[in-house]
Design a protein around this motif. Structure first.
Motif, PDB file in Angstrom:
ATOM      1  N   GLY A   8      84.165  26.801 -39.866  1.00 20.25           N
ATOM      2  CA  GLY A   8      85.506  26.940 -40.435  1.00 20.25           C
ATOM      3  C   GLY A   8      85.508  27.927 -41.583  1.00 20.25           C
ATOM      4  O   GLY A   8      84.703  28.853 -41.626  1.00 20.25           O
ATOM      5  N   GLY A   9      86.384  27.704 -42.521  1.00 21.32           N
ATOM      6  CA  GLY A   9      86.474  28.614 -43.646  1.00 21.32           C
ATOM      7  C   GLY A   9      87.420  28.112 -44.711  1.00 21.32           C
ATOM      8  O   GLY A   9      88.043  27.064 -44.570  1.00 21.32           O
ATOM      9  N   VAL A  10      87.496  28.883 -45.789  1.00 17.11           N
ATOM     10  CA  VAL A  10      88.405  28.590 -46.893  1.00 17.11           C
ATOM     11  C   VAL A  10      89.134  29.878 -47.272  1.00 17.11           C
ATOM     12  O   VAL A  10      88.589  30.973 -47.135  1.00 17.11           O
ATOM     13  CB  VAL A  10      87.685  28.003 -48.128  1.00 17.11           C
ATOM     14  CG1 VAL A  10      87.084  26.649 -47.828  1.00 17.11           C
ATOM     15  CG2 VAL A  10      86.632  28.956 -48.650  1.00 17.11           C
ATOM     16  N   ILE A  11      90.347  29.707 -47.762  1.00 21.08           N
ATOM     17  CA  ILE A  11      91.151  30.820 -48.235  1.00 21.08           C
ATOM     18  C   ILE A  11      91.133  30.773 -49.759  1.00 21.08           C
ATOM     19  O   ILE A  11      91.464  29.745 -50.357  1.00 21.08           O
ATOM     20  CB  ILE A  11      92.623  30.704 -47.747  1.00 21.08           C
ATOM     21  CG1 ILE A  11      92.715  30.389 -46.260  1.00 21.08           C
ATOM     22  CG2 ILE A  11      93.413  31.948 -48.140  1.00 21.08           C
ATOM     23  CD1 ILE A  11      92.212  31.433 -45.335  1.00 21.08           C
ATOM     24  N   LEU A  12      90.747  31.864 -50.380  1.00 21.91           N
ATOM     25  CA  LEU A  12      90.780  31.989 -51.839  1.00 21.91           C
ATOM     26  C   LEU A  12      91.950  32.910 -52.180  1.00 21.91           C
ATOM     27  O   LEU A  12      91.806  34.134 -52.255  1.00 21.91           O
ATOM     28  CB  LEU A  12      89.459  32.557 -52.366  1.00 21.91           C
ATOM     29  CG  LEU A  12      88.194  31.785 -51.969  1.00 21.91           C
ATOM     30  CD1 LEU A  12      86.950  32.511 -52.434  1.00 21.91           C
ATOM     31  CD2 LEU A  12      88.242  30.372 -52.531  1.00 21.91           C
ATOM     32  N   LYS A  13      93.125  32.319 -52.371  1.00 23.97           N
ATOM     33  CA  LYS A  13      94.346  33.107 -52.533  1.00 23.97           C
ATOM     34  C   LYS A  13      94.300  34.012 -53.756  1.00 23.97           C
ATOM     35  O   LYS A  13      94.736  35.155 -53.694  1.00 23.97           O
ATOM     36  CB  LYS A  13      95.566  32.190 -52.594  1.00 23.97           C
ATOM     37  CG  LYS A  13      95.896  31.574 -51.255  1.00 23.97           C
ATOM     38  CD  LYS A  13      97.140  30.737 -51.323  1.00 23.97           C
ATOM     39  CE  LYS A  13      97.383  30.099 -49.969  1.00 23.97           C
ATOM     40  NZ  LYS A  13      98.568  29.282 -49.963  1.00 23.97           N
ATOM     41  N   HIS A  36      99.159  42.987 -40.308  1.00 28.26           N
ATOM     42  CA  HIS A  36     100.449  43.233 -39.656  1.00 28.26           C
ATOM     43  C   HIS A  36     101.513  43.610 -40.685  1.00 28.26           C
ATOM     44  O   HIS A  36     102.005  44.728 -40.682  1.00 28.26           O
ATOM     45  CB  HIS A  36     100.883  42.022 -38.835  1.00 28.26           C
ATOM     46  CG  HIS A  36     102.225  42.178 -38.210  1.00 28.26           C
ATOM     47  ND1 HIS A  36     103.235  41.266 -38.414  1.00 28.26           N
ATOM     48  CD2 HIS A  36     102.736  43.132 -37.401  1.00 28.26           C
ATOM     49  CE1 HIS A  36     104.315  41.669 -37.752  1.00 28.26           C
ATOM     50  NE2 HIS A  36     104.040  42.795 -37.128  1.00 28.26           N
ATOM     51  N   GLN A  37     101.855  42.676 -41.573  1.00 28.74           N
ATOM     52  CA  GLN A  37     102.893  42.960 -42.570  1.00 28.74           C
ATOM     53  C   GLN A  37     102.542  42.447 -43.951  1.00 28.74           C
ATOM     54  O   GLN A  37     103.420  42.248 -44.784  1.00 28.74           O
ATOM     55  CB  GLN A  37     104.239  42.395 -42.124  1.00 28.74           C
ATOM     56  CG  GLN A  37     104.850  43.163 -40.979  1.00 28.74           C
ATOM     57  CD  GLN A  37     106.286  42.765 -40.687  1.00 28.74           C
ATOM     58  OE1 GLN A  37     106.756  41.696 -41.079  1.00 28.74           O
ATOM     59  NE2 GLN A  37     106.986  43.631 -39.995  1.00 28.74           N
ATOM     60  N   GLY A  38     101.265  42.212 -44.204  1.00 31.31           N
ATOM     61  CA  GLY A  38     100.825  41.887 -45.554  1.00 31.31           C
ATOM     62  C   GLY A  38     100.971  40.450 -45.997  1.00 31.31           C
ATOM     63  O   GLY A  38     100.817  40.161 -47.177  1.00 31.31           O
ATOM     64  N   CYS A  39     101.252  39.529 -45.086  1.00 28.13           N
ATOM     65  CA  CYS A  39     101.291  38.111 -45.449  1.00 28.13           C
ATOM     66  C   CYS A  39      99.869  37.638 -45.755  1.00 28.13           C
ATOM     67  O   CYS A  39      98.903  38.194 -45.264  1.00 28.13           O
ATOM     68  CB  CYS A  39     101.850  37.279 -44.303  1.00 28.13           C
ATOM     69  SG  CYS A  39     103.579  37.595 -43.948  1.00 28.13           S
ATOM     70  N   VAL A  40      99.767  36.581 -46.533  1.00 24.89           N
ATOM     71  CA  VAL A  40      98.464  35.977 -46.809  1.00 24.89           C
ATOM     72  C   VAL A  40      98.169  34.965 -45.705  1.00 24.89           C
ATOM     73  O   VAL A  40      99.012  34.114 -45.394  1.00 24.89           O
ATOM     74  CB  VAL A  40      98.449  35.287 -48.185  1.00 24.89           C
ATOM     75  CG1 VAL A  40      97.128  34.586 -48.439  1.00 24.89           C
ATOM     76  CG2 VAL A  40      98.743  36.303 -49.288  1.00 24.89           C
ATOM     77  N   VAL A  41      96.984  35.069 -45.098  1.00 24.67           N
ATOM     78  CA  VAL A  41      96.591  34.096 -44.079  1.00 24.67           C
ATOM     79  C   VAL A  41      96.464  32.730 -44.738  1.00 24.67           C
ATOM     80  O   VAL A  41      96.200  32.636 -45.934  1.00 24.67           O
ATOM     81  CB  VAL A  41      95.289  34.523 -43.357  1.00 24.67           C
ATOM     82  CG1 VAL A  41      95.474  35.857 -42.645  1.00 24.67           C
ATOM     83  CG2 VAL A  41      94.119  34.601 -44.315  1.00 24.67           C
ATOM     84  N   THR A  42      96.653  31.677 -43.944  1.00 25.25           N
ATOM     85  CA  THR A  42      96.720  30.352 -44.562  1.00 25.25           C
ATOM     86  C   THR A  42      95.662  29.363 -44.117  1.00 25.25           C
ATOM     87  O   THR A  42      95.470  28.357 -44.783  1.00 25.25           O
ATOM     88  CB  THR A  42      98.095  29.700 -44.318  1.00 25.25           C
ATOM     89  OG1 THR A  42      98.335  29.665 -42.909  1.00 25.25           O
ATOM     90  CG2 THR A  42      99.197  30.456 -45.021  1.00 25.25           C
ATOM     91  N   ASP A  43      95.004  29.614 -42.985  1.00 21.79           N
ATOM     92  CA  ASP A  43      94.001  28.635 -42.574  1.00 21.79           C
ATOM     93  C   ASP A  43      93.004  29.254 -41.606  1.00 21.79           C
ATOM     94  O   ASP A  43      93.233  30.323 -41.048  1.00 21.79           O
ATOM     95  CB  ASP A  43      94.651  27.396 -41.954  1.00 21.79           C
ATOM     96  CG  ASP A  43      95.291  27.664 -40.611  1.00 21.79           C
ATOM     97  OD1 ASP A  43      94.683  27.297 -39.590  1.00 21.79           O
ATOM     98  OD2 ASP A  43      96.383  28.244 -40.575  1.00 21.79           O
ATOM     99  N   VAL A  44      91.899  28.527 -41.465  1.00 28.30           N
ATOM    100  CA  VAL A  44      90.849  28.880 -40.514  1.00 28.30           C
ATOM    101  C   VAL A  44      90.629  27.659 -39.649  1.00 28.30           C
ATOM    102  O   VAL A  44      90.413  26.561 -40.160  1.00 28.30           O
ATOM    103  CB  VAL A  44      89.533  29.257 -41.229  1.00 28.30           C
ATOM    104  CG1 VAL A  44      88.461  29.638 -40.228  1.00 28.30           C
ATOM    105  CG2 VAL A  44      89.763  30.382 -42.237  1.00 28.30           C
ATOM    106  N   GLY A  45      90.707  27.844 -38.332  1.00 31.32           N
ATOM    107  CA  GLY A  45      90.504  26.725 -37.431  1.00 31.32           C
ATOM    108  C   GLY A  45      90.275  27.182 -36.012  1.00 31.32           C
ATOM    109  O   GLY A  45      90.790  28.230 -35.602  1.00 31.32           O
ATOM    110  N   ASP A  46      89.482  26.453 -35.289  1.00 31.41           N
ATOM    111  CA  ASP A  46      89.173  26.763 -33.895  1.00 31.41           C
ATOM    112  C   ASP A  46      88.651  28.192 -33.718  1.00 31.41           C
ATOM    113  O   ASP A  46      88.983  28.882 -32.764  1.00 31.41           O
ATOM    114  CB  ASP A  46      90.392  26.541 -32.993  1.00 31.41           C
ATOM    115  CG  ASP A  46      90.827  25.084 -32.951  1.00 31.41           C
ATOM    116  OD1 ASP A  46      89.938  24.210 -32.997  1.00 31.41           O
ATOM    117  OD2 ASP A  46      92.034  24.826 -32.874  1.00 31.41           O
ATOM    118  N   GLY A  47      87.872  28.648 -34.715  1.00 36.44           N
ATOM    119  CA  GLY A  47      87.238  29.961 -34.613  1.00 36.44           C
ATOM    120  C   GLY A  47      88.101  31.143 -34.989  1.00 36.44           C
ATOM    121  O   GLY A  47      87.691  32.291 -34.830  1.00 36.44           O
TER     122      GLY A  47
END
Length: 89
Positions: A8-13, A36-47
């Motif tokens: 998995g992973g973690v997001i460090l905003k 794509h348009q500069g949004c911040v990714v929010t989660d890591v799951g299922d690879g």
């Protein structure tokens, strides 16, 4: 490093980073800004690293785009592991 779940992973905003860890314990880091348009990714799951804005998904091991409207991968960020901690190189 213990805060990153294997597979998995973690997001460090605040740092705009995504840290991922594979089953062997290898840690990778990527920009948390969707290409794509500069949004911040929010989660890591299922690879995948997932963007909530338009559904783009990126491979958690490589940052490569696997789904959605993004055309480019998430840029890799150089990190080092020292004494159980992760530092941006």
């Amino acid at each position: 490093m213990a805060d990153i779940p294997a597979g998995g992973g973690v997001i460090l905003k605040e740092q705009s980073l995504v840290l991922t860890k594979d089953a062997s314990g290898k840690v990778c880091a990527f920009s948390a800004i969707c290409t794509h348009q500069g949004c911040v990714v929010t989660d890591v799951g299922d690879g995948t690293i997932n963007c909530p804005c338009h559904g783009s998904k990126f491979d958690a091991s490589t940052g490569e785009r696997v789904a959605g409207p993004a055309k480019s991968p998430l840029p890799a960020v150089a990190v080092e592991q020292r004494d159980g901690a992760i530092f941006q190189a």
